[in-house]
Write a protein that holds these residues in place. Structure first.
Motif, PDB file in Angstrom:
ATOM      1  N   ILE A 262      37.855  29.392  29.591  1.00 34.36           N
ATOM      2  CA  ILE A 262      37.834  29.131  31.031  1.00 34.36           C
ATOM      3  C   ILE A 262      39.202  29.377  31.656  1.00 34.36           C
ATOM      4  O   ILE A 262      39.325  30.023  32.702  1.00 34.36           O
ATOM      5  CB  ILE A 262      37.358  27.688  31.300  1.00 34.36           C
ATOM      6  CG1 ILE A 262      35.904  27.513  30.849  1.00 34.36           C
ATOM      7  CG2 ILE A 262      37.512  27.329  32.772  1.00 34.36           C
ATOM      8  CD1 ILE A 262      35.436  26.072  30.838  1.00 34.36           C
ATOM      9  N   ALA A 263      40.254  28.859  30.998  1.00 32.51           N
ATOM     10  CA  ALA A 263      41.611  29.027  31.517  1.00 32.51           C
ATOM     11  C   ALA A 263      42.002  30.501  31.558  1.00 32.51           C
ATOM     12  O   ALA A 263      42.610  30.964  32.527  1.00 32.51           O
ATOM     13  CB  ALA A 263      42.600  28.241  30.658  1.00 32.51           C
ATOM     14  N   SER A 264      41.646  31.237  30.521  1.00 28.71           N
ATOM     15  CA  SER A 264      41.984  32.662  30.468  1.00 28.71           C
ATOM     16  C   SER A 264      41.308  33.430  31.597  1.00 28.71           C
ATOM     17  O   SER A 264      41.935  34.272  32.252  1.00 28.71           O
ATOM     18  CB  SER A 264      41.580  33.245  29.113  1.00 28.71           C
ATOM     19  OG  SER A 264      42.322  32.661  28.064  1.00 28.71           O
ATOM     20  N   LEU A 265      40.037  33.130  31.834  1.00 30.07           N
ATOM     21  CA  LEU A 265      39.310  33.800  32.908  1.00 30.07           C
ATOM     22  C   LEU A 265      39.929  33.471  34.267  1.00 30.07           C
ATOM     23  O   LEU A 265      40.151  34.363  35.097  1.00 30.07           O
ATOM     24  CB  LEU A 265      37.841  33.382  32.877  1.00 30.07           C
ATOM     25  CG  LEU A 265      36.955  33.961  33.991  1.00 30.07           C
ATOM     26  CD1 LEU A 265      36.944  35.476  33.921  1.00 30.07           C
ATOM     27  CD2 LEU A 265      35.537  33.398  33.884  1.00 30.07           C
ATOM     28  N   ALA A 266      40.227  32.191  34.481  1.00 31.31           N
ATOM     29  CA  ALA A 266      40.809  31.777  35.757  1.00 31.31           C
ATOM     30  C   ALA A 266      42.167  32.432  35.988  1.00 31.31           C
ATOM     31  O   ALA A 266      42.477  32.883  37.103  1.00 31.31           O
ATOM     32  CB  ALA A 266      40.949  30.261  35.790  1.00 31.31           C
ATOM     33  N   LEU A 267      42.974  32.524  34.952  1.00 37.00           N
ATOM     34  CA  LEU A 267      44.297  33.144  35.085  1.00 37.00           C
ATOM     35  C   LEU A 267      44.171  34.636  35.374  1.00 37.00           C
ATOM     36  O   LEU A 267      44.916  35.186  36.194  1.00 37.00           O
ATOM     37  CB  LEU A 267      45.113  32.917  33.823  1.00 37.00           C
ATOM     38  CG  LEU A 267      45.718  31.522  33.668  1.00 37.00           C
ATOM     39  CD1 LEU A 267      46.212  31.304  32.240  1.00 37.00           C
ATOM     40  CD2 LEU A 267      46.857  31.316  34.657  1.00 37.00           C
ATOM     41  N   ARG A 268      43.233  35.299  34.721  1.00 40.10           N
ATOM     42  CA  ARG A 268      43.073  36.737  34.967  1.00 40.10           C
ATOM     43  C   ARG A 268      42.592  36.999  36.391  1.00 40.10           C
ATOM     44  O   ARG A 268      43.057  37.934  37.051  1.00 40.10           O
ATOM     45  CB  ARG A 268      42.098  37.333  33.947  1.00 40.10           C
ATOM     46  CG  ARG A 268      42.654  37.359  32.531  1.00 40.10           C
ATOM     47  CD  ARG A 268      41.852  38.252  31.618  1.00 40.10           C
ATOM     48  NE  ARG A 268      42.302  38.168  30.239  1.00 40.10           N
ATOM     49  CZ  ARG A 268      43.379  38.766  29.749  1.00 40.10           C
ATOM     50  NH1 ARG A 268      44.141  39.499  30.563  1.00 40.10           N
ATOM     51  NH2 ARG A 268      43.701  38.657  28.475  1.00 40.10           N
ATOM     52  N   VAL A 269      41.686  36.169  36.871  1.00 38.48           N
ATOM     53  CA  VAL A 269      41.201  36.334  38.245  1.00 38.48           C
ATOM     54  C   VAL A 269      42.334  36.080  39.237  1.00 38.48           C
ATOM     55  O   VAL A 269      42.543  36.851  40.178  1.00 38.48           O
ATOM     56  CB  VAL A 269      40.014  35.373  38.508  1.00 38.48           C
ATOM     57  CG1 VAL A 269      39.684  35.356  40.000  1.00 38.48           C
ATOM     58  CG2 VAL A 269      38.802  35.805  37.702  1.00 38.48           C
ATOM     59  N   THR A 270      43.073  34.997  39.018  1.00 36.43           N
ATOM     60  CA  THR A 270      44.174  34.662  39.924  1.00 36.43           C
ATOM     61  C   THR A 270      45.237  35.759  39.930  1.00 36.43           C
ATOM     62  O   THR A 270      45.714  36.172  40.997  1.00 36.43           O
ATOM     63  CB  THR A 270      44.817  33.327  39.510  1.00 36.43           C
ATOM     64  OG1 THR A 270      43.828  32.296  39.572  1.00 36.43           O
ATOM     65  CG2 THR A 270      45.973  32.967  40.432  1.00 36.43           C
ATOM     66  N   ASN A 271      45.606  36.254  38.777  1.00 38.42           N
ATOM     67  CA  ASN A 271      46.640  37.272  38.700  1.00 38.42           C
ATOM     68  C   ASN A 271      46.181  38.587  39.304  1.00 38.42           C
ATOM     69  O   ASN A 271      46.972  39.310  39.928  1.00 38.42           O
ATOM     70  CB  ASN A 271      47.064  37.484  37.236  1.00 38.42           C
ATOM     71  CG  ASN A 271      47.986  36.391  36.749  1.00 38.42           C
ATOM     72  OD1 ASN A 271      48.887  35.982  37.452  1.00 38.42           O
ATOM     73  ND2 ASN A 271      47.743  35.888  35.553  1.00 38.42           N
ATOM     74  N   SER A 272      44.916  38.908  39.164  1.00 40.20           N
ATOM     75  CA  SER A 272      44.421  40.159  39.756  1.00 40.20           C
ATOM     76  C   SER A 272      44.433  40.072  41.277  1.00 40.20           C
ATOM     77  O   SER A 272      44.723  41.050  41.959  1.00 40.20           O
ATOM     78  CB  SER A 272      43.006  40.461  39.254  1.00 40.20           C
ATOM     79  OG  SER A 272      42.076  39.479  39.700  1.00 40.20           O
ATOM     80  N   ARG A 273      44.139  38.890  41.824  1.00 38.20           N
ATOM     81  CA  ARG A 273      44.165  38.714  43.277  1.00 38.20           C
ATOM     82  C   ARG A 273      45.574  38.858  43.829  1.00 38.20           C
ATOM     83  O   ARG A 273      45.815  39.505  44.841  1.00 38.20           O
ATOM     84  CB  ARG A 273      43.604  37.345  43.657  1.00 38.20           C
ATOM     85  CG  ARG A 273      42.084  37.240  43.513  1.00 38.20           C
ATOM     86  CD  ARG A 273      41.634  35.817  43.783  1.00 38.20           C
ATOM     87  NE  ARG A 273      40.177  35.692  43.687  1.00 38.20           N
ATOM     88  CZ  ARG A 273      39.545  34.523  43.713  1.00 38.20           C
ATOM     89  NH1 ARG A 273      40.241  33.400  43.838  1.00 38.20           N
ATOM     90  NH2 ARG A 273      38.233  34.501  43.614  1.00 38.20           N
ATOM     91  N   VAL A 274      46.542  38.257  43.131  1.00 33.23           N
ATOM     92  CA  VAL A 274      47.923  38.306  43.602  1.00 33.23           C
ATOM     93  C   VAL A 274      48.453  39.723  43.521  1.00 33.23           C
ATOM     94  O   VAL A 274      49.098  40.231  44.450  1.00 33.23           O
ATOM     95  CB  VAL A 274      48.807  37.349  42.780  1.00 33.23           C
ATOM     96  CG1 VAL A 274      50.269  37.538  43.140  1.00 33.23           C
ATOM     97  CG2 VAL A 274      48.391  35.906  43.035  1.00 33.23           C
ATOM     98  N   SER A 275      48.168  40.414  42.413  1.00 34.74           N
ATOM     99  CA  SER A 275      48.705  41.758  42.227  1.00 34.74           C
ATOM    100  C   SER A 275      48.087  42.771  43.187  1.00 34.74           C
ATOM    101  O   SER A 275      48.696  43.775  43.531  1.00 34.74           O
ATOM    102  CB  SER A 275      48.480  42.215  40.784  1.00 34.74           C
ATOM    103  OG  SER A 275      47.111  42.224  40.452  1.00 34.74           O
ATOM    104  N   SER A 276      46.858  42.474  43.637  1.00 30.58           N
ATOM    105  CA  SER A 276      46.198  43.385  44.575  1.00 30.58           C
ATOM    106  C   SER A 276      46.594  43.105  46.009  1.00 30.58           C
ATOM    107  O   SER A 276      46.395  43.922  46.879  1.00 30.58           O
ATOM    108  CB  SER A 276      44.685  43.269  44.432  1.00 30.58           C
ATOM    109  OG  SER A 276      44.243  41.966  44.729  1.00 30.58           O
TER     110      SER A 276
END
Length: 276
Positions: A262-276
């Motif tokens: 769960i944490a890994s998925l949440a971090l990947r989603v959050t980081n993709s939003r910031v980088s985009s």
């Protein structure tokens, strides 16, 4: 907001200062330790980096040289690269980190840094218009890569690197053998140990806790200065380490695996939003 407003410190004696970020009101607020030596000063962990920690140290007079002496080199040592410990490394000229996490620091990998910051955790923004969603741990090139057994010399005191993976793959403690002080980072603090983040590993954590118990059994630690919360002694250290080992069974591993996903998925989603 100036650096002098953002940080606060408490002298502990024997050249050690306990520093915290006043307006970061979160259980993730890391303890920052300044250790002064006769030839070098060391900062252990650097906080979020929303204000310059070196600027604070100078403005607060914590780096004043002895009478007749020149300024000493200042080294920042990260016990690991999680955001609450590594964000402030950008402000230092000399940075040391364990070699296992150096690539993540060099590329500004906010997935491995588990960057997760909210506006509500920052009671006073460091500058107008600041928003937590824009916070990132920037890339930093370490000037020194640490390994198990390395010694960081401050002149009149020596800090020995102990590689203690489990919370993260590059987690370290720094052991002042002469004074029987352990700077433990997030390997152990007086709270629940976190072993469900990316690159956490329970089997490594168990082995690290066994090493901690051995330090107590051999009388090598009397005081622990942790990465979070309050200072504690050898008896509490032994209890925390042994308690972790006793509960690290099958059910705990299954639960930690689910939480890590769960944490890994949440971090990947959050980081993709910031980088985009």
């Amino acid at each position: 907001m100036s650096a002098l407003e953002w940080f606060a410190h408490k002298p502990l004696g024997d050249g050690i200062f306990w520093i915290q970020e006043r307006f970061y009101e979160s259980g993730n607020r890391a303890n920052i330790w300044l250790v002064r030596g006769s030839q070098r000063d060391v900062v252990i962990d650097a906080g979020l980096g929303l204000r310059s920690l070196p600027d604070y140290l100078r403005a607060a007079g914590l780096l004043e040289p002895a009478e007749g002496a020149g300024p000493r080199p200042l080294l920042a040592v990260a016990t690991h690269v999680h955001f609450d410990h590594s964000g402030g490394l950008q402000h230092f000229e000399e940075v040391a980190v364990h070699s296992a996490e150096a690539p993540a620091l060099l590329r500004g990998d906010n997935y491995e840094a588990v960057t997760w910051l909210s506006d509500r955790e920052v009671a006073r923004p460091p500058r107008p218009g600041w928003r937590a969603r824009h916070f990132r741990v920037p890339p930093v090139r370490p000037s020194r890569l640490l390994q198990e057994g390395d010694v960081i010399s401050l002149g009149d005191r020596q800090l020995t690197v102990m590689h203690m993976p489990g919370h993260s793959r590059g987690s370290i403690c720094l052991h002042d053998k002469d004074r029987k002080i352990l700077f433990s980072g997030d390997v152990v603090y007086d709270g629940s140990m976190i072993d469900w983040l990316p690159y956490s590993r329970i089997s490594d954590y168990v082995a690290s806790c066994q090493r901690l118990m051995d330090l107590v059994d051999r009388g090598l630690v009397e005081k622990v200065l942790p990465g979070h919360f309050n200072i504690f002694g050898a008896e509490r250290l032994y209890r925390l380490a042994s308690s972790y080992i006793s509960q690290a069974g099958f059910c705990h591993k299954v639960s930690a695996c689910a939480m890590r996903s769960i944490a890994s998925l949440a971090l990947r989603v959050t980081n993709s939003r910031v980088s985009s």
